[in-house]
Design a protein around this motif. Structure first.
Motif, short mmCIF file in Angstrom:
data_model
loop_
_atom_site.label_atom_id
_atom_site.label_comp_id
_atom_site.label_asym_id
_atom_site.label_seq_id
_atom_site.Cartn_x
_atom_site.Cartn_y
_atom_site.Cartn_z
N ALA A 2 43.05 40.43 40.68
CA ALA A 2 43.05 38.96 40.72
C ALA A 2 41.79 38.48 41.39
N GLU A 3 41.52 37.20 41.27
CA GLU A 3 40.33 36.61 41.89
C GLU A 3 40.34 36.86 43.40
N GLY A 4 39.20 37.30 43.94
CA GLY A 4 39.07 37.58 45.37
C GLY A 4 39.30 39.03 45.74
N ASP A 5 39.81 39.85 44.81
CA ASP A 5 40.04 41.27 45.09
C ASP A 5 38.71 42.03 45.14
N THR A 6 38.64 42.96 46.06
CA THR A 6 37.48 43.87 46.13
C THR A 6 37.79 45.11 45.32
N VAL A 7 36.90 45.45 44.40
CA VAL A 7 37.16 46.60 43.52
C VAL A 7 36.03 47.62 43.68
N LYS A 8 36.39 48.86 43.39
CA LYS A 8 35.44 49.97 43.43
C LYS A 8 35.10 50.42 42.01
N LYS A 9 34.00 51.09 41.88
CA LYS A 9 33.58 51.62 40.59
C LYS A 9 34.65 52.55 40.03
N GLY A 10 35.02 52.32 38.77
CA GLY A 10 36.03 53.15 38.11
C GLY A 10 37.45 52.61 38.22
N GLN A 11 37.67 51.57 39.03
CA GLN A 11 39.01 50.99 39.20
C GLN A 11 39.42 50.23 37.95
N ILE A 12 40.73 50.30 37.59
CA ILE A 12 41.24 49.61 36.42
C ILE A 12 41.29 48.11 36.70
N LEU A 13 40.70 47.32 35.79
CA LEU A 13 40.68 45.86 35.91
C LEU A 13 41.70 45.22 34.96
N ILE A 14 41.72 45.67 33.72
CA ILE A 14 42.70 45.23 32.72
C ILE A 14 43.33 46.48 32.14
N SER A 15 44.63 46.61 32.30
CA SER A 15 45.33 47.82 31.88
C SER A 15 45.75 47.72 30.42
N MET B 89 41.30 44.30 26.10
CA MET B 89 40.11 43.51 25.83
C MET B 89 40.08 42.35 26.82
N GLY B 90 38.87 41.96 27.21
CA GLY B 90 38.74 40.83 28.11
C GLY B 90 37.42 40.82 28.84
N THR B 91 37.27 39.81 29.70
CA THR B 91 36.04 39.65 30.49
C THR B 91 36.41 39.60 31.97
N VAL B 92 35.68 40.37 32.76
CA VAL B 92 35.91 40.39 34.21
C VAL B 92 34.59 40.10 34.90
N LYS B 93 34.47 38.87 35.44
CA LYS B 93 33.27 38.48 36.17
C LYS B 93 33.49 38.79 37.65
N ALA B 94 32.41 39.32 38.29
CA ALA B 94 32.52 39.68 39.70
C ALA B 94 31.23 39.37 40.42
N GLY C 184 32.37 45.43 43.43
CA GLY C 184 32.18 43.99 43.46
C GLY C 184 33.44 43.27 43.93
N ILE C 185 33.33 41.95 44.02
CA ILE C 185 34.47 41.09 44.37
C ILE C 185 34.78 40.23 43.16
N ILE C 186 36.04 40.28 42.70
CA ILE C 186 36.43 39.61 41.46
C ILE C 186 36.26 38.10 41.59
N ARG C 187 35.61 37.52 40.57
CA ARG C 187 35.41 36.07 40.51
C ARG C 187 36.30 35.45 39.43
N GLN C 188 36.48 36.15 38.31
CA GLN C 188 37.28 35.62 37.22
C GLN C 188 37.74 36.77 36.32
N VAL C 189 39.00 36.69 35.87
CA VAL C 189 39.56 37.69 34.97
C VAL C 189 40.16 36.95 33.78
N ILE C 190 39.71 37.30 32.57
CA ILE C 190 40.27 36.75 31.34
C ILE C 190 40.68 37.93 30.46
N ALA C 191 42.01 38.16 30.38
CA ALA C 191 42.54 39.27 29.59
C ALA C 191 42.95 38.77 28.22
N LYS C 192 42.26 39.22 27.19
CA LYS C 192 42.62 38.85 25.82
C LYS C 192 43.68 39.80 25.27
#
Length: 396
Positions: free
Chosen positions: A214-227, A245-250, A199-207
């Motif tokens: 970051a927003e606009g990045d293209t990610v692949k299945k299995g890629q780390i979003l919040i480390s 913990m967090g929410t990653v909308k794409a 998917g293409i990242i729309r919003q990242v909220i890391a709790k």
């Protein structure tokens, strides 16, 4: 109710009393303790009433004294039934054998009903039940339902819950299938948030943890979003592990296709059919008439009627009716616009089936692909959804 049953068991008669002194007749019978009931005046000087067989033998003096004429209308009750068939020994012997046979057959299981299975195939369920002692033809008093439930839960991983109940000669099996849920990592175990799909990242909220995209990045299945590896303060090279913990909308896309068909084939029934009947006794099918199907294009309907006494007392006898219905194929031309609309609707339904319940559809793109003289409708649905899932650090 009990009075009527008792009278039927001991037998009684219905009589007609005719004369000028019917009331006197009834009073004398009551005084002499000759029981009468259901007395009804049919017309002037005529009445019907019921009485016991013993009382009927005592009413002649009463009738003579009152000047009433008594006629026997009907004999009713179990003694008269036995008397009627006392010479028909074969009838009673057959009835007795029938009752013994029904009682014997009622001690076995002749039907297994399975409900609630969607992904688990019927054949898989029947095989697993047979391994746990539940199948047609088995002695029902040997079935341990609690043991069978435990065996089924161990045998089939997809089962979340199962109940097995025996009613009459029928076993009713109700199941609930286990849903494939993502692994839930305990709060005290370090983990990363990774992408479960492209998917293409729309919003990242890391709790908790560090944002790896970051927003606009293209990610692949299995890629780390919040480390879950957080660098230590002070410029040290080390890091501490945390439970990210967090929410990653794409933005995600789901696509489906359907062919545009201009010549549509329809199957029409001609009105001709062939019916074949067969009898099933103890799982053995006997074809009674052996009718041959002569139709080239046809559809088949199969109707199975099981012999049963009530709803749950099913017997090992079935009557199967197979109907071969002749059909003819008629081709109809469909306009290009209508065919395109129908193909787009089919493609849209297929694409919508792929969209998860928690995803929001934000855009729909319809297009047509022409290749080698054929046209294909393609529908793409763009969605916004949370693509993050937990994965243990160092885990698989």
């Amino acid at each position: 109710m009990l009075f009527r049953l008792w009278n039927y068991l001991r037998g009684y008669v219905i009589i007609i009393v005719e004369g000028y002194f019917i009331e006197k007749f009834i009073n004398i019978c009551a005084k002499r303790r000759i029981q009468l009931w259901d007395c009804r005046i049919q017309k002037q000087y005529l009445a019907t009433m019921r009485m016991s067989v013993k009382g009927f033998r005592l009413i002649r003096p009463v009738a003579r004294k009152t000047g009433c004429k008594v006629r026997l209308l009907k004999k009713t009750g179990l003694p008269f039934v036995f008397n009627k068939y006392r010479r028909r020994r074969a009838f009673f012997a057959g009835a007795l054998l029938f009752l013994i046979l029904i009682n014997f057959l009622a001690s076995f299981i002749w039907s297994v009903e399975i409900s609630g299975n969607k992904e688990l195939e019927q054949s898989v369920m029947e095989e697993a039940l047979a391994e746990n002692g539940i199948r047609t033809g088995v002695f029902k008093y040997r079935i341990d339902t609690d043991r069978a439930v435990t065996g089924m839960m161990l045998r089939l991983e997809k089962l979340a819950w199962i109940s097995i109940n025996i009613k009459g000669t029928k076993v009713k099996v109700d199941i609930r299938e286990r849903k494939n849920m993502p692994e839930i990592v305990p709060r005290d175990i370090p983990c990363d948030i990774i992408a479960r799909k492209d998917g293409i990242i729309r919003q990242v909220i890391a709790k908790e943890g560090i944002e790896a995209v970051a927003e606009g990045d293209t990610v692949k299945k299995g890629q780390i979003l919040i480390s879950g590896k957080i660098p230590l303060k002070g410029g040290d090279d080390g890091s501490r592990l945390a439970h990210a913990m967090g929410t990653v909308k794409a933005r995600t896309w789901y696509e489906a296709q359907a062919p545009v068909i201009l010549d549509k084939a329809e199957r029409l029934r001609t009105g001709r059919y062939i019916t074949d009947n067969s009898l099933v006794l103890f799982s053995r099918e006997i074809d009674l008439f052996k009718k041959k199907n002569r139709f080239q294009d046809y559809s088949v309907s199969r109707n199975v009627k099981k012999l049963s006494i009530g709803e749950d007392l099913v017997l090992p006898v079935e009557w199967i009716t197979i109907k071969y219905i002749e059909e003819k194929i008629v081709y109809a031309y469909v306009s290009k616009e209508d065919a395109k609309r129908e193909a787009v609707a089919q493609a849209y339904d297929k694409a919508l089936e792929q969209v998860p319940d928690e995803a929001d559809v934000v855009e729909r793109i319809d297009r047509f692909i022409e290749e080698d003289g054929s046209i294909t409708a393609s529908v793409t649905l763009e969605c916004i959804e949370d693509i993050g899932m937990s994965k243990r650090i160092g885990g698989n």
